[in-house]
Design a protein around this motif. Structure first.
Motif, PDB file in Angstrom:
ATOM      1  N   SER A   1       0.839  -1.195   0.000  1.00  0.00           N
ATOM      2  CA  SER A   1       0.000   0.000   0.000  1.00  0.00           C
ATOM      3  C   SER A   1       0.876   1.248   0.000  1.00  0.00           C
ATOM      4  CB  SER A   1      -0.938   0.007   1.204  1.00  0.00           C
ATOM      5  OG  SER A   1      -1.698   1.191   1.215  1.00  0.00           O
TER       6      SER A   1
ATOM      7  N   ARG B   1       1.170   3.749  -3.294  1.00  0.00           N
ATOM      8  CA  ARG B   1       0.622   5.099  -3.158  1.00  0.00           C
ATOM      9  C   ARG B   1       1.691   6.170  -3.349  1.00  0.00           C
ATOM     10  NH1 ARG B   1      -2.024   5.790   2.154  1.00  0.00           N
ATOM     11  NH2 ARG B   1      -0.772   4.038   2.863  1.00  0.00           N
TER      12      ARG B   1
ATOM     13  N   LEU C   1      -0.724  -0.075  -9.253  1.00  0.00           N
ATOM     14  CA  LEU C   1      -1.695  -0.928  -8.555  1.00  0.00           C
ATOM     15  C   LEU C   1      -2.095  -2.167  -9.359  1.00  0.00           C
ATOM     16  CD1 LEU C   1      -3.414  -1.417  -6.074  1.00  0.00           C
ATOM     17  CD2 LEU C   1      -5.146   0.123  -6.997  1.00  0.00           C
TER      18      LEU C   1
ATOM     19  N   ILE D   1      -6.087  -0.454  -0.542  1.00  0.00           N
ATOM     20  CA  ILE D   1      -5.302   0.647  -1.115  1.00  0.00           C
ATOM     21  C   ILE D   1      -6.202   1.825  -1.532  1.00  0.00           C
ATOM     22  CG2 ILE D   1      -3.743   1.311  -3.001  1.00  0.00           C
ATOM     23  CD1 ILE D   1      -2.359  -1.389  -2.677  1.00  0.00           C
TER      24      ILE D   1
ATOM     25  N   SER E   1      -5.979   5.416   0.156  1.00  0.00           N
ATOM     26  CA  SER E   1      -5.634   6.525  -0.741  1.00  0.00           C
ATOM     27  C   SER E   1      -6.621   7.670  -0.622  1.00  0.00           C
ATOM     28  CB  SER E   1      -5.663   6.079  -2.205  1.00  0.00           C
ATOM     29  OG  SER E   1      -4.810   5.005  -2.406  1.00  0.00           O
TER      30      SER E   1
END
Length: 751
Positions: free
Chosen positions: A94, A98, A109, A228, A232
């Motif tokens: 993650s 990010r 991703l 994620i 985010s």
DNA sequence: CGGGCGAGCGCC
DNA sequence: AAAGGGCGCTCGCCCG
């Protein structure tokens, strides 16, 4: 020998690119200026496609005053786009995904294949999960000698950071100030290790039959499609409301504090003596040396906070004096000096030396000065200062209820107002959601402890009521958006009725009856009462207390609760508690059998599996069981057999606890973990469906059996139905799950 | 001064 | 004699 390369020349860059192109799988890791994925920058990244190899592309270097570019963003982009076409392995994905997106504008991703933290968690659910810790734990299997090298790369780097004037504390870790070569080798080591850890646990994963669970059904899809995105996008907060609350609660706290000090003053006599004695004891730490420095006007450096720094180095460079000898720990001060310092200190005592939030101070006051008997003792045998004790003296001292109010208000302020205000960024709070922090597969998060609002203000201090009920209002859906909030109805009872396959338990839900009322009626053999919420003689209406009681044991007993704990929670004699337990288990015979089967699995095969497929291991239980048999659970037997040999007895008690915990955990795990899978898979399904429908909505918070989805307001009603349907139907069990969904503008309304 | 830890309390 | 599960955050305190 490993091949770790920091890429400087065009030919080295070509080599890195070829290495990436020739690999099917690539371990990837970023090095950054800090841990905030929105504010910090990537200064370079490394890849490993083959064990023993690593390439680091440095993008910036520290030149002593600022970060200076090395390779251009075009080159970074070119390499990243090649990386993006591979199956990527990351440790704590993650974070890297990010920060790569925010700082380098490349979204990896879709290429994320495996997070090695989660892979390790699937095979071995016990902590620790740090890459180096894992490597150390399995170094023999990896063919490495991590401890001999003592993390050479890391130590080298820390040294390099320091040498270049950087900080290395937890709060401020200025990795970017290290020499590029050091960072590069460190980064290569990380991806190489990540790859080795991946290889090792991949084999285990297959051996355990967990590939499908991990890659297809739950773990990685949850990471990529829920965790994620959720981390985010974060949750909008009402900054104005937070600010107003902060200001108002400060005033309220000050007022309560004033009242307490006024009421407490007459009781402080002896406490005051103790405080003066304690705070002024001759010591080289704390307040005393500070006063000494001032008194003797010692030439020592000051810290940021304006306090003298009593570091050995500084003290040694002082001219010789009695003060210096004292600070070096070689001699005591003369009586005159101590007396002078004491009078200096007395003149500037704080107005109220009594710290209301210090348990230590409260304990001194109540147990020593006022000679009140403690209600409980701590594990270490000390008198315990807690709410239970304060409760016991609340009628005797007028200020005691106010202490509880003061503590509650302070907790509300620091944990639920200050924290969110400090951590919000442009009106968004970014919560953490960790998939590996719980053994059961629930999320571990810092946004799961928001106070439940009081249903009525009756009997609650007005300020406590006001702010408690405000907490969930801080989290808002924002302009043009709405929250869809849905809680599963009694998820755990549904799940354990399903798992135990007890027809009596299942019938409760199939009839749509109230679970706790039915259990109470069946267990206590109540007559003339109903568990039907609509009936006139519904237990929840006629005798709330009995229903409440059932709430305490209906889940506790299947998890191994015994008469002692039950008696305590219900405030009934142990004999009565024992009777309830027996009747409960007799009322649901299949449940009892399931409990026995779970115990059996735990001690014979050493693991249990949830129906959804997650495994929990109990490596020690079978060994202990094999050596000692069921007698290990009998405390009394252990005592009579071993108490004359204290050391052995301690060991046996320890083993007993180990087995007992394993047996309880084995039962709890199957329920809690399946419940977690049900919620997790619903989250995946919701995000997939919203994506399919091209609705810009997402699961923005999850609290074990509650899902909050943030959606564009125009689609709210449609999404409400989707969310409810998917929660009730994604993972099917033998009972109809119910998750009524509602629309709201904040977490309070949504509740 | 920073890090670690126990105790307490917030949630499911 | 010992007596239900899973967490995270904050505080004060202690230590190096």
């Amino acid at each position: 020998m490993e091949v770790y390369k920091v890429v400087y020349s065009p030919s080295e860059l070509q080599e890195m690119i070829e290495h990436a192109q020739n690999s099917e799988l690539l371990a990837y890791d970023t090095e950054t200026t800090g841990l905030n994925v929105r504010k910090d920058k990537v200064i370079g990244f490394s890849i490993s496609g083959k064990v023993g190899y690593g390439y680091y592309l440095p993008l910036f270097k520290w030149n002593g005053s600022e970060l200076e570019p090395i390779w251009s963003m075009d080159v970074a982009e070119k390499v990243l786009n090649i990386i993006k076409s591979k199956k990527l392995i990351m440790h704590n994905a993650s974070y890297d995904v990010r920060i790569t997106k925010n700082s380098l504008n490349i979204d990896l991703l879709d290429s994320l294949y495996c997070d090695t933290i989660l892979l390790k968690h699937a095979c071995d659910e016990e902590r620790p999960f740090g890459l180096k810790d894992i490597a150390k734990k399995i170094q023999h299997e990896l063919g490495l000698d991590v401890s001999a090298e003592a993390n050479k790369e890391q130590l080298d780097m820390i040294e390099s950071i320091k040498a270049n004037g950087g900080a290395v504390t937890k709060e401020c870790y200025e990795l970017f100030k290290a020499d590029v070569d050091k960072i590069g080798i460190y980064a290569c080591k990380d991806t190489d290790l990540t790859l080795r850890v991946f290889n090792y646990y991949s084999e285990l994963l297959t051996k355990e039959g967990l590939d499908r669970f991990f890659y297809k059904d739950e773990t990685m899809p949850l990471m990529k499609e829920v965790t994620i995105p959720m981390e985010s996008r974060g949750v909008p907060v009402d900054v104005e409301l937070l600010k107003a609350a902060q200001a108002e609660i400060s005033v309220d706290i000050a007022e309560v504090e004033r009242q307490i000090h006024e009421l407490i003053e007459p009781h402080l006599g002896l406490f005051y003596d103790w405080y003066v004695g304690k705070e002024l004891k001759q010591s080289t730490t704390g307040e005393f040396p500070q006063l000494l420095c001032e008194y003797a006007d010692l030439d020592l450096p000051k810290t940021k906070a304006g306090r003298y720094s009593i570091a050995k180095k500084g003290v040694e460079s002082l001219p010789d004096s009695e003060y210096k000898e004292f600070l070096l720990g070689n001699a005591w001060l003369s009586k005159e000096v101590v007396a002078d310092i004491k009078s200096m200190w007395l003149k500037r005592l704080p107005e109220h030396p009594f710290n209301i939030s210090s348990k230590h101070h409260l304990a001194k006051l109540f147990f020593d000065t006022l000679k009140e008997p403690p209600v409980t003792k701590t594990d270490k045998g000390n008198p315990q200062m807690n709410d239970l004790f304060l409760d016991s003296v609340k009628d005797k001292y007028e200020f005691v209820p106010l202490i509880r109010v003061y503590n509650k208000l302070n907790k509300l302020k620091s944990a639920y107002i200050d924290r969110f205000l400090e951590r919000q960024e442009d009106g968004i709070f970014y919560p953490s959601y960790n998939q590996h922090r719980t053994i059961s597969g629930r999320y571990g998060s810092d946004l799961q402890q928001l106070n439940r609002p009081y249903e009525s203000a009756e009997g609650v201090h007005p300020a406590v009521y006001k702010y408690t009920n405000m907490v969930r209002k801080f989290f808002i859906s924002g302009d043009d958006h709405a929250f869809i909030d849905a809680d599963y109805v009694s998820l755990e009872p549904f799940v354990f009725s399903h798992v135990s396959n007890d027809n009596g338990l299942k019938a409760i839900f199939l009839n749509g009856h109230d679970f706790y009322s039915t259990v109470a009626i069946a267990t206590e053999g109540l007559e003339g009462l109903s568990a039907d919420k609509k009936a006139d003689n519904y237990l929840g209406k006629v005798n709330k207390n009995l229903r409440q009681k059932a709430k305490a044991y209906s889940l506790g007993i299947p998890y191994g609760m015994e008469e002692y704990a039950l008696g305590k929670t219900l405030n009934i004699p142990q004999s009565e508690a024992k009777r309830l337990i027996n009747q409960y288990l007799n009322a649901y015979p299949e449940l009892k059998k399931w409990m026995e089967r779970s115990n059996e699995m735990c001690v014979t095969q050493g693991y249990v599996k949830s129906e959804a497929g997650r495994i929990r291991h109990f490596p020690k239980a079978p060994k202990i069981w094999y050596s000692h048999g069921k007698d290990i659970l009998d405390s009394l037997k252990l005592w009579s057999k071993y108490h004359e040999r204290p050391k052995l007895y301690q060991q046996m008690k320890f083993l007993r606890k180990e087995v007992k915990n394993s047996l309880n955990n084995a039962k709890n795990f199957q329920i809690q973990s399946l419940a977690a899978s049900i919620t997790n898979r619903a989250c995946i399904a919701i995000n997939r469906e919203l994506k399919r429908l091209k609705i810009d909505g997402y699961v923005c918070a999850q609290v074990h059996d509650q899902i909050i989805t943030r959606v564009p307001e125009e689609h709210a009603e449609r999404c409400r139905k989707i969310v409810q349907y998917l929660m009730e139907n994604t993972y099917k069990i033998s009972l109809p799950l119910s998750a009524p969904a509602e629309i709201g503008k904040d977490f309070y309304e949504a509740h």
